[in-house]
Design a protein around this motif. Sequence first.
Motif, mmCIF file in Angstrom:
data_model
loop_
_atom_site.group_PDB
_atom_site.id
_atom_site.type_symbol
_atom_site.label_atom_id
_atom_site.label_comp_id
_atom_site.label_asym_id
_atom_site.label_seq_id
_atom_site.Cartn_x
_atom_site.Cartn_y
_atom_site.Cartn_z
ATOM 1 N N GLU A 57 0.828 -1.212 0.000
ATOM 2 C CA GLU A 57 0.000 0.000 0.000
ATOM 3 C C GLU A 57 0.860 1.259 0.000
ATOM 4 O O GLU A 57 0.444 2.304 -0.510
ATOM 5 N N THR A 59 3.376 1.839 -1.746
ATOM 6 C CA THR A 59 3.721 2.188 -3.133
ATOM 7 C C THR A 59 2.600 2.937 -3.844
ATOM 8 O O THR A 59 2.840 3.538 -4.899
ATOM 9 N N TYR A 60 1.404 2.885 -3.304
ATOM 10 C CA TYR A 60 0.263 3.581 -3.917
ATOM 11 C C TYR A 60 -0.003 4.943 -3.275
ATOM 12 O O TYR A 60 -0.813 5.714 -3.797
ATOM 13 N N ARG A 61 0.652 5.213 -2.142
ATOM 14 C CA ARG A 61 0.377 6.453 -1.426
ATOM 15 C C ARG A 61 1.293 7.580 -1.901
ATOM 16 O O ARG A 61 2.501 7.379 -2.050
ATOM 17 N N HIS A 158 4.625 7.128 -5.969
ATOM 18 C CA HIS A 158 3.616 6.237 -6.533
ATOM 19 C C HIS A 158 3.473 6.415 -8.041
ATOM 20 O O HIS A 158 3.187 5.476 -8.774
ATOM 21 N N ALA A 162 4.010 3.652 -11.434
ATOM 22 C CA ALA A 162 3.073 3.494 -12.552
ATOM 23 C C ALA A 162 3.728 3.779 -13.899
ATOM 24 O O ALA A 162 3.379 3.159 -14.909
ATOM 25 N N ARG A 169 6.208 -3.000 -7.705
ATOM 26 C CA ARG A 169 5.599 -2.790 -6.389
ATOM 27 C C ARG A 169 5.763 -4.027 -5.514
ATOM 28 O O ARG A 169 6.041 -3.930 -4.323
#
Length: 241
Positions: A57, A59-61, A158, A162, A169
Amino acid sequence: MENLLAVLAFLPWLDWVALLVFFAAWIGYAQFARRNAVSRGSLLAATNRERHRWMLEVTYREVRVVDGIVMQSLSTSPSFFASTTILIIGGLLAVLGASDQASELVREIPFAASTSTLVFDLKLILLAGIFVYAFFRFTWSMRQYTFGALLVAAAPGHDRFAADPSLSREAFADRAGHIVALAAETFNDGLRAYYISFAAIAWFFSPFAMMLATLGVIYILYQREFHSDVLAVLQEDVDGH
């Protein structure tokens, strides 16, 4: 050979049996818990899955302030226990310096075994050794949490995960989650030493008490790590219940 016999004669044979049971149970259970954590399902294995999920998570923040706060909070527990352990070791060394008076006081306790001052000192040294081991595990856990915090701080943004196919990730989550899991496992070793110290305290009463206390502590550790209510809750999401 004569030196070996002199060492063996230092303690009654029942005390040697108690020490053998004590160390065999402690080391044996530690190896059992480590090797069967995943296959049998333990608290450590269940929380390690959550650590991996946490690092994924991350890595998404975009803003990771909360992750830094959580990491700092996790490192607080081993820091507290390390400080407390130093005080305990100091107290034991102080008692060791006045072992004559302390041994006389212990002899007045009902059901306590009557031993020489030298044997009493050996029991204190065993306790001190346990807490020295715990201190090293707690301080190493603190350092490992620091390494985990460095990985979180150095994690790519993040948007870079992408945009750049070379950044994985899952690879980051595996690496950072493993570091944090090692810190937790090391902290767990220190806590286990605290539990087992109660069995060592029972040696002041008798070798039988020490053996019974050792088995009792190992049973409690096993129940909490492999059959606790907390573990059942943590496994609900994994089992799909």
